[in-house]
Scaffold this active site. Structure first.
Site, PDB file in Angstrom:
ATOM      1  N   ARG A  11       0.898  -1.210  -0.054  1.00 35.63           N
ATOM      2  CA  ARG A  11      -0.154   0.133  -0.066  1.00 35.63           C
ATOM      3  C   ARG A  11       0.923   1.432   0.100  1.00 35.63           C
ATOM      4  O   ARG A  11       0.407   2.043  -0.783  1.00 35.63           O
ATOM      5  CB  ARG A  11      -0.926   0.052   1.250  1.00 35.63           C
ATOM      6  CG  ARG A  11      -2.108  -0.912   0.969  1.00 35.63           C
ATOM      7  CD  ARG A  11      -3.171  -0.584   2.226  1.00 35.63           C
ATOM      8  NE  ARG A  11      -4.449  -1.065   1.672  1.00 35.63           N
ATOM      9  CZ  ARG A  11      -5.348  -1.737   2.620  1.00 35.63           C
ATOM     10  NH1 ARG A  11      -4.797  -1.747   3.982  1.00 35.63           N
ATOM     11  NH2 ARG A  11      -6.470  -2.030   2.410  1.00 35.63           N
ATOM     12  N   LYS A  54     -12.995  -9.289   8.971  1.00 36.97           N
ATOM     13  CA  LYS A  54     -14.064  -8.138   9.007  1.00 36.97           C
ATOM     14  C   LYS A  54     -15.550  -8.495   8.759  1.00 36.97           C
ATOM     15  O   LYS A  54     -16.226  -8.020   7.949  1.00 36.97           O
ATOM     16  CB  LYS A  54     -13.583  -6.989   8.224  1.00 36.97           C
ATOM     17  CG  LYS A  54     -12.213  -6.318   8.657  1.00 36.97           C
ATOM     18  CD  LYS A  54     -11.727  -5.099   7.602  1.00 36.97           C
ATOM     19  CE  LYS A  54     -10.526  -4.691   8.295  1.00 36.97           C
ATOM     20  NZ  LYS A  54     -10.038  -3.561   7.446  1.00 36.97           N
ATOM     21  N   GLY A  86      -6.250  -5.267   1.700  1.00 41.11           N
ATOM     22  CA  GLY A  86      -4.805  -5.158   2.238  1.00 41.11           C
ATOM     23  C   GLY A  86      -4.142  -6.421   2.544  1.00 41.11           C
ATOM     24  O   GLY A  86      -3.057  -6.644   2.248  1.00 41.11           O
ATOM     25  N   GLY A 120     -12.781  -4.010   1.356  1.00 41.89           N
ATOM     26  CA  GLY A 120     -14.258  -3.370   1.673  1.00 41.89           C
ATOM     27  C   GLY A 120     -14.558  -2.335   0.734  1.00 41.89           C
ATOM     28  O   GLY A 120     -15.887  -2.241   0.406  1.00 41.89           O
TER      29      GLY A 120
HETATM   30  N1  LIG Z   1     -10.762 -18.641  10.280  1.00 40.68           N
HETATM   31  C1  LIG Z   1     -10.237 -17.277  10.583  1.00 40.68           C
HETATM   32  N2  LIG Z   1     -10.326 -16.902  11.851  1.00 40.68           N
HETATM   33  C2  LIG Z   1      -9.720 -15.635  12.336  1.00 40.68           C
HETATM   34  N3  LIG Z   1      -9.346 -14.736  11.401  1.00 40.68           N
HETATM   35  C3  LIG Z   1      -8.885 -15.272  10.186  1.00 40.68           C
HETATM   36  C4  LIG Z   1      -9.542 -16.563   9.685  1.00 40.68           C
HETATM   37  N4  LIG Z   1      -9.299 -16.600   8.259  1.00 40.68           N
HETATM   38  C5  LIG Z   1      -8.597 -15.300   7.844  1.00 40.68           C
HETATM   39  N5  LIG Z   1      -8.642 -14.490   9.107  1.00 40.68           N
HETATM   40  C6  LIG Z   1      -7.723 -13.059   9.304  1.00 40.68           C
HETATM   41  O1  LIG Z   1      -8.424 -12.424   8.233  1.00 40.68           O
HETATM   42  C7  LIG Z   1      -7.422 -11.261   8.060  1.00 40.68           C
HETATM   43  C8  LIG Z   1      -7.768 -10.491   6.765  1.00 40.68           C
HETATM   44  O2  LIG Z   1      -9.069  -9.979   6.948  1.00 40.68           O
HETATM   45  P1  LIG Z   1      -9.510  -8.742   6.011  1.00 40.68           P
HETATM   46  O3  LIG Z   1      -9.053  -7.406   6.697  1.00 40.68           O
HETATM   47  O4  LIG Z   1     -11.010  -9.075   6.146  1.00 40.68           O
HETATM   48  O5  LIG Z   1      -9.116  -9.044   4.598  1.00 40.68           O
HETATM   49  P2  LIG Z   1      -8.802  -7.758   3.723  1.00 40.68           P
HETATM   50  O6  LIG Z   1      -7.422  -6.922   4.151  1.00 40.68           O
HETATM   51  O7  LIG Z   1      -7.963  -8.471   2.544  1.00 40.68           O
HETATM   52  O8  LIG Z   1      -9.838  -6.886   3.105  1.00 40.68           O
HETATM   53  C9  LIG Z   1      -6.145 -11.900   8.185  1.00 40.68           C
HETATM   54  O9  LIG Z   1      -5.248 -11.133   9.186  1.00 40.68           O
HETATM   55  C10 LIG Z   1      -6.296 -13.333   8.703  1.00 40.68           C
HETATM   56  O10 LIG Z   1      -5.523 -13.766   9.488  1.00 40.68           O
HETATM   57  O1  LIG Z   2      -7.650  -2.214   5.185  1.00 42.44           O
HETATM   58  C1  LIG Z   2      -8.454  -1.769   4.936  1.00 42.44           C
HETATM   59  O2  LIG Z   2      -9.723  -2.080   4.545  1.00 42.44           O
HETATM   60  P1  LIG Z   2      -9.641  -3.799   3.920  1.00 42.44           P
HETATM   61  O3  LIG Z   2      -9.219  -4.670   4.876  1.00 42.44           O
HETATM   62  O4  LIG Z   2     -11.287  -4.022   3.363  1.00 42.44           O
HETATM   63  O5  LIG Z   2      -8.843  -3.848   2.473  1.00 42.44           O
HETATM   64  C2  LIG Z   2      -8.583  -0.061   4.798  1.00 42.44           C
HETATM   65  O6  LIG Z   2      -7.438   0.461   5.323  1.00 42.44           O
HETATM   66  C3  LIG Z   2      -9.800   0.313   5.615  1.00 42.44           C
HETATM   67  O7  LIG Z   2      -9.568   0.024   6.908  1.00 42.44           O
HETATM   68  P2  LIG Z   2     -10.947  -0.151   7.866  1.00 42.44           P
HETATM   69  O8  LIG Z   2     -11.765  -1.397   7.564  1.00 42.44           O
HETATM   70  O9  LIG Z   2     -10.253  -0.275   9.216  1.00 42.44           O
HETATM   71  O10 LIG Z   2     -11.704   1.150   7.753  1.00 42.44           O
END
Ligand SMILES: Nc1ncnc2c1ncn2[C@@H]1O[C@H](COP(=O)(O)OP(=O)(O)O)[C@@H](O)[C@H]1O
Ligand SMILES: O=C(OP(=O)(O)O)[C@H](O)COP(=O)(O)O
Length: 399
Positions: free
Chosen positions: A41, A206, A356, A380
């Protein structure tokens, strides 16, 4: 929407530009001082930043890191990011001690043409994420006082109605950065008549954020594959015990309703890798989702699930994937994410990875970035864009 290139055309030498960037990088805290485990990023924010510097702007970068509780917390300091940004730019990037207080103002006033200042984590101010317009407005006034113009290049945060994303743009002339423009160009291809089958893969942690997106996304897709921390609330809705896995208990009814409406369009894991603890040393076992023991937590999807998801992805012509399938940061829970990442890379059509951690996983697991149509910095944000929702950070730029 005016772009940063319009701004460069106006001439920016000596002007103070507040640049909102998404520098929310994964940090490894296991080795004492935090280490950035993936700087994707930060790199993605360089084209706009460099263009502004070359134009002679005095750049004040605002960014968030993680989800601190609205108060300074050293764990979430942007100090490692300031250091890395300085390395990548070949200059020193000072970090203000406060977000938009006296120190930020003094450092901003001391900037020369082409200099860069990073403000401390904007989420150290509770007002940044407040639901109260007046509270956010007061912080946005302080951001606005630092700069002559505002550029938003934080694509990953455009779905947030936050002071540094939304309110500040109402107060100063505003422009979209090159990353935002580039991301929108690709995502538009997914919303205008995507080639079918169109498959979305969702995982990550999330859960409540992303469950909210599913309802609107479902009618647009042919299959929605759900893994990662996301899947357990659905499995609970099917009546399975999920042990100590990530669960949003108050969303179980919503998931039950979504499953009933979706028919076979939502595909859930049939097996998971379960462990006693969130640890690389924990004992693991592969269990069917019908038999997750009460004292174990699911930390990855299992091999049979990877096969099923792989078959769905093999037939797809358009794919969007957000959210790792498991805790890929720990070796015993990487296989699900690796398997899905490989299947997405092999898609014969447009494949987009967003988020991310998902983008970081692709790089950390050694996959070839070039085998994806696009790797987006926003998870998101991309999902809400695909859903067709108005994103506050984009809407305000078009005013
Ligand atoms: N079964 C699980 N239990 C807890 N955490 C998980 C599980 N599967 C994935 N994760 C966690 O989800 C995190 C990423 O989630 P998220 O922020 O939603 O993805 P992104 O950043 O790609 O949008 C990672 O740090 C990973 O360790
Ligand atoms: O990591 C982010 O989003 P993402 O996990 O959905 O890719 C962005 O920096 C937004 O962070 P936030 O979901 O804490 O508002």
């Amino acid at each position: 929407m005016r772009s940063v290139d319009d701004l460069l055309g106006e001439g920016i030498s000596g002007r103070r530009v507040l640049l909102r960037a998404d520098l929310n990088v994964p940090l490894d805290h296991t080795t004492g001082s935090p280490v950035i485990s993936d700087d994707g990023r930060i790199r993605a924010s360089l084209p706009t930043l460099q263009a502004l510097r070359e134009g002679g702007a005095r750049v004040i970068v605002a960014a968030h890191l993680g989800r601190p509780k609205g108060t300074p917390d050293p764990q979430f300091s942007l100090a490692p990011v300031a250091a890395r940004l300085g390395e990548l730019l070949g200059t020193t990037v000072p970090l203000s001690a406060d977000v938009a207080g006296d120190d930020a103002a003094a450092l901003a006033a001391a900037l020369g043409d082409g200099d860069v200042l990073l403000l401390e984590n904007v989420r150290f101010e509770a007002a940044e994420t407040s639901k109260d317009d007046a509270e956010r407005g007061e912080l946005a006034d302080r951001f606005a006082a630092l700069a002559d113009v505002y550029v938003d290049d934080a694509f990953g945060a455009v779905h947030r109605k936050h002071a540094s994303v939304f309110d500040v743009a109402q107060r100063v002339p505003h422009y979209a950065g090159r990353l935002v423009a580039g991301e929108l160009e690709v995502l538009t291809r997914l919303t205008t008549d995507p080639e079918r089958p169109y498959v979305v893969v969702l995982g990550g942690s999330k859960v409540s954020d992303k469950l909210a997106v599913i309802e609107a996304l479902l009618p647009k897709v042919d299959r929605l594959l759900v893994g990662g921390g996301m899947c357990f609330t659905f499995l609970a809705a099917q009546g399975h015990g999920v042990g100590s896995s990530l669960l949003e208990a108050d969303q179980v009814d919503t998931c039950r309703r979504l499953l009933a409406a979706a028919g076979d369009r939502i595909v859930l894991p049939v097996d998971v890798v379960a462990a006693t603890a969130f640890s690389a040393d924990a004992e693991t076992s592969v269990v069917p989702v019908t038999e997750i023991p009460d004292d174990l937590m699911g930390l990855d999807v299992g091999p049979r699930t990877v096969e099923i998801f792989g078959t769905e992805l093999g037939a797809a012509r358009t794919v969007f994937w957000n959210g790792p399938m498991g805790v890929f940061e720990l070796a015993p829970f990487q296989a699900g994410t690796r398997g899905v990442a490989q299947a997405v890379a092999a898609v014969a059509g447009l494949s987009v990875v967003g988020g991310g951690d998902s983008a970081a996983a692709v790089r950390q697991l050694g996959l070839d970035e070039a085998s994806y149509g696009h790797i987006s910095t926003g998870g998101g944000a991309s999902l809400e864009y695909l859903e067709g929702r108005e994103l506050p950070g984009l809407a305000v730029l078009t005013d």
